[in-house]
Enzyme design. Structure first.
Site, PDB file in Angstrom:
ATOM      1  N   LEU A 104       0.807  -1.225   0.000  1.00 38.86           N
ATOM      2  CA  LEU A 104       0.000   0.000   0.000  1.00 38.86           C
ATOM      3  C   LEU A 104       0.836   1.268   0.000  1.00 38.86           C
ATOM      4  O   LEU A 104       0.387   2.321  -0.445  1.00 38.86           O
ATOM      5  CB  LEU A 104      -0.930   0.016   1.221  1.00 38.86           C
ATOM      6  CG  LEU A 104      -1.956  -1.112   1.308  1.00 38.86           C
ATOM      7  CD1 LEU A 104      -2.701  -1.040   2.631  1.00 38.86           C
ATOM      8  CD2 LEU A 104      -2.935  -1.039   0.146  1.00 38.86           C
ATOM      9  N   GLY A 127       7.219   4.109   3.900  1.00 41.57           N
ATOM     10  CA  GLY A 127       7.617   5.256   4.711  1.00 41.57           C
ATOM     11  C   GLY A 127       8.958   5.005   5.351  1.00 41.57           C
ATOM     12  O   GLY A 127       9.614   3.978   5.103  1.00 41.57           O
ATOM     13  N   GLY A 153       9.210   1.749   7.195  1.00 48.72           N
ATOM     14  CA  GLY A 153       9.143   0.522   6.431  1.00 48.72           C
ATOM     15  C   GLY A 153       7.940   0.544   5.502  1.00 48.72           C
ATOM     16  O   GLY A 153       7.411   1.604   5.175  1.00 48.72           O
ATOM     17  N   VAL A 167       3.977  -0.788   4.111  1.00 47.89           N
ATOM     18  CA  VAL A 167       2.639  -1.153   4.571  1.00 47.89           C
ATOM     19  C   VAL A 167       2.007  -2.067   3.534  1.00 47.89           C
ATOM     20  O   VAL A 167       2.047  -1.774   2.334  1.00 47.89           O
ATOM     21  CB  VAL A 167       1.755   0.095   4.773  1.00 47.89           C
ATOM     22  CG1 VAL A 167       0.376  -0.309   5.278  1.00 47.89           C
ATOM     23  CG2 VAL A 167       2.400   1.067   5.732  1.00 47.89           C
ATOM     24  N   ASP A 204       3.089  14.641  13.360  1.00 46.76           N
ATOM     25  CA  ASP A 204       3.172  14.541  11.900  1.00 46.76           C
ATOM     26  C   ASP A 204       1.770  14.497  11.307  1.00 46.76           C
ATOM     27  O   ASP A 204       1.458  13.631  10.491  1.00 46.76           O
ATOM     28  CB  ASP A 204       3.976  13.305  11.487  1.00 46.76           C
ATOM     29  CG  ASP A 204       4.446  13.398  10.034  1.00 46.76           C
ATOM     30  OD1 ASP A 204       4.420  14.511   9.470  1.00 46.76           O
ATOM     31  OD2 ASP A 204       4.823  12.355   9.451  1.00 46.76           O
TER      32      ASP A 204
END
Length: 566
Positions: free
Chosen positions: A257, A260, A263, A265, A376
């Site tokens: 998906l 980042g 790591g 997703v 964030d």
């Protein structure tokens, strides 16, 4: 035995200090007639506690809701200011408002150990609960440990309380000898009373300590899930690695998906048919087993409809996985910044998304067991479910308890440029007001459909959405900021959202509202909003020094969550 002790405490405290309690007399909402007693097994002085919250309200509603709410909002705002500015002995205020269709008597108060700002924030928090339980009721009482308020359609408080604070003035007709004798007698009586009270309290405290020590000694020790080293506390959340591997088709690229700094997703489907999202932390993330286990326990306690639900984890060998519910409609940026897809987000949906994000942040800041600073907040971290309801994601995935971080400062700036508050980006200082700043930027983006960073409108030499919003606000052209694809919707709501967003992005931390205040601003149209000052990072055609030329900013957009004991 402890019940007997608590009864003794209540009885003795009531006799000694009932004169300093605000008396309330109410047939409909009566809870404590003379005073409230609070005790705890931890320090409570100077600490704002918002849990538990209790509600009492009258079943009868106001006949003219708009006039009633406007009068009530103005009255509570005035009383909040008066109570917060009270002395270290007493912080409370009473007052009333009268109209043709309403009669309102109100009382607000805080525990006197709070500062003026803490008291003001606490009262704002309880007032913001009105829409959630009892809006329109002619009588409401909401209590929290540190503050409470109440209003009704009759005078339920003792009007002589505030008058009792005045000192008696000696008569000028008294002779010098009589005055001296009277003062000596009063001093003697006062000293005797003080000695009796002090001795009684000391004796009582000694007895209490003895009983508590005996109770703790006899009580069987029990395990607590708060201990990081207790593996059993998180066993129920642990997934088998092979199960997760099968669910994601061996972490195939087809199920990937996103990627980042933490790591990748992956989307997965369990044997039960439930869809999940799996974060596979990279081996270079630097997070050890201790930090990972502590983070899992933290995230398992966060339960709110506007937060992505945490399902479990997997820790096997060098593999560290976090498993969440799968949210099908991707993230907010997928819609809001696309010229075609953003037409699917009419104003009603956008306004609901803004409100959901605000409620999620309020939960992280004030209503969860521990205080969480997201650090964030941005459109890509707001996921949308099947009904386009927002869910805040990506918090707590990088170095929860790193050695170079404290409860207010960090040497490692991690986040996304354009959404970071100035004090965090330049000095590494963060607080709930850092998230408030990010929320303000996010609201401007949702209303306009434009990105903050690199924004350019009509060829003007303006490089940020915040700058464009401020210029148009100052020139009375705020409507220029509204996304033209929204043909329908309340312009008043849009303008109010822009106003609140500009309050959130102000340069000075103290000028920004808390999320509790933001929720109140959204829910109470009778509240007069303050005038915002020039925002941080304001850029114009003459040019200013850019932030980021000499400030280390994380390029991998990691999120860091910081826990605060409540």
């Amino acid at each position: 035995m402890l019940s007997l002790i608590f009864v003794m405490v209540a009885s003795m405290t009531r006799k000694l200090f009932s004169q300093n309690c605000v008396q309330i007399r109410s047939k409909q909402l009566d809870r404590y007639n003379e005073c409230m007693l609070r005790y705890s097994n931890r320090s409570i002085f100077g600490i704002v506690d918002s849990h538990p919250t209790s509600y009492l309200y009258n079943l009868n509603n106001a006949t003219n809701l708009n006039l009633f709410n406007q009068a009530l909002g103005n009255l509570l705002e005035k009383l909040k200011t008066k109570a917060a500015s009270g002395s270290s002995i007493r912080k409370f205020a009473t007052g009333n408002a009268t109209g043709q269709t309403y009669q309102i008597y109100a009382l607000v108060q805080c525990t006197p150990d709070l500062s003026e700002q803490e008291c003001s924030d606490c009262i704002e928090g309880v007032i913001s609960e009105i829409p959630n339980c009892c809006e329109g009721s002619i009588g409401v009482r909401i209590d929290r440990p540190s503050c409470d308020f109440m209003y009704d359609n009759f005078r339920f408080y003792d009007p002589t309380i505030e008058e009792s604070e005045a000192e008696p003035v000696p008569s000028p007709q008294q002779s010098t000898n009589d005055t001296l004798s009277q003062k000596l007698g009063e001093k003697s009586n006062t000293s005797r009373t003080v000695i009796i009270i002090v001795v009684s309290i000391v004796a009582f405290v000694v007895v209490m300590v003895i009983f508590i020590c005996i109770y703790l000694r006899l009580r069987k020790p029990r395990k607590t899930i708060e201990t990081v080293d207790d593996i059993k506390s998180v066993d129920s959340l642990q997934f088998d690695f092979n199960t997760t591997k099968v669910a994601t088709d061996n972490f195939s690229d087809a199920n990937k998906l996103g990627q980042g700094g933490f790591g990748a997703v992956y989307k997965g489907r369990l044997s039960s048919g439930q869809e999940i999202a799996v974060k596979r932390l990279s081996r270079e993330s630097g997070q050890g087993d201790l930090e990972f286990k502590n983070e899992v326990q933290l995230m398992a306690k966060l339960q709110h409809k506007n937060l992505v639900r945490f399902l479990g984890f997997c820790l096997e060998g060098s593999e560290r996985l976090l498993i969440y519910e799968f949210v099908p409609n991707k993230s907010l940026d997928y819609f809001i910044f696309d010229q075609t897809k953003r037409e699917q987000l009419g104003w009603e949906r956008r306004y609901r998304i803004i409100g959901g994000i605000a409620r999620g942040l309020l939960y992280l800041h004030e209503d969860s067991r521990i205080r969480i600073i997201h650090r964030d907040l941005k459109p890509s971290n707001i996921l949308l479910d099947t009904e386009m309801n927002p869910k805040i994601s990506d918090f707590g995935t990088a170095r929860l308890f790193a050695m170079d971080q404290t409860q207010g400062n960090t040497l490692r700036i991690a986040g996304t440029y354009g959404y970071m508050a100035p004090e965090y980006a330049m000095l590494g200082q963060f607080s709930v007001k850092s998230d408030v700043y990010s929320f303000g930027v996010l609201v401007l983006e949702i209303v306009s459909g434009q990105k903050n960073s690199g924004f350019n409108k009509g060829g003007d030499d303006v490089e940020h959405l915040i700058s464009y919003a401020w210029i148009n606000w100052r020139e009375g052209k705020v409507s220029n900021l509204i996304d033209p694809t929204m043909d329908e919707g309340s312009r008043d709501e849009m303008m109010r959202c822009i106003h609140i967003a500009l309050l959130c992005v102000q340069k000075n931390v103290t000028d920004r509202p808390t999320m509790a205040s933001v929720i109140l601003m959204f829910s109470s149209y009778s509240m007069i909003l303050p005038v915002p000052s020039q925002p941080a990072f304001f850029m114009h055609s003459s040019g200013v020094t850019r932030l980021g030329d000499s400030v280390p900013v994380s390029v991998n957009e990691d999120s860091i969550t910081e826990p605060y004991p409540r």
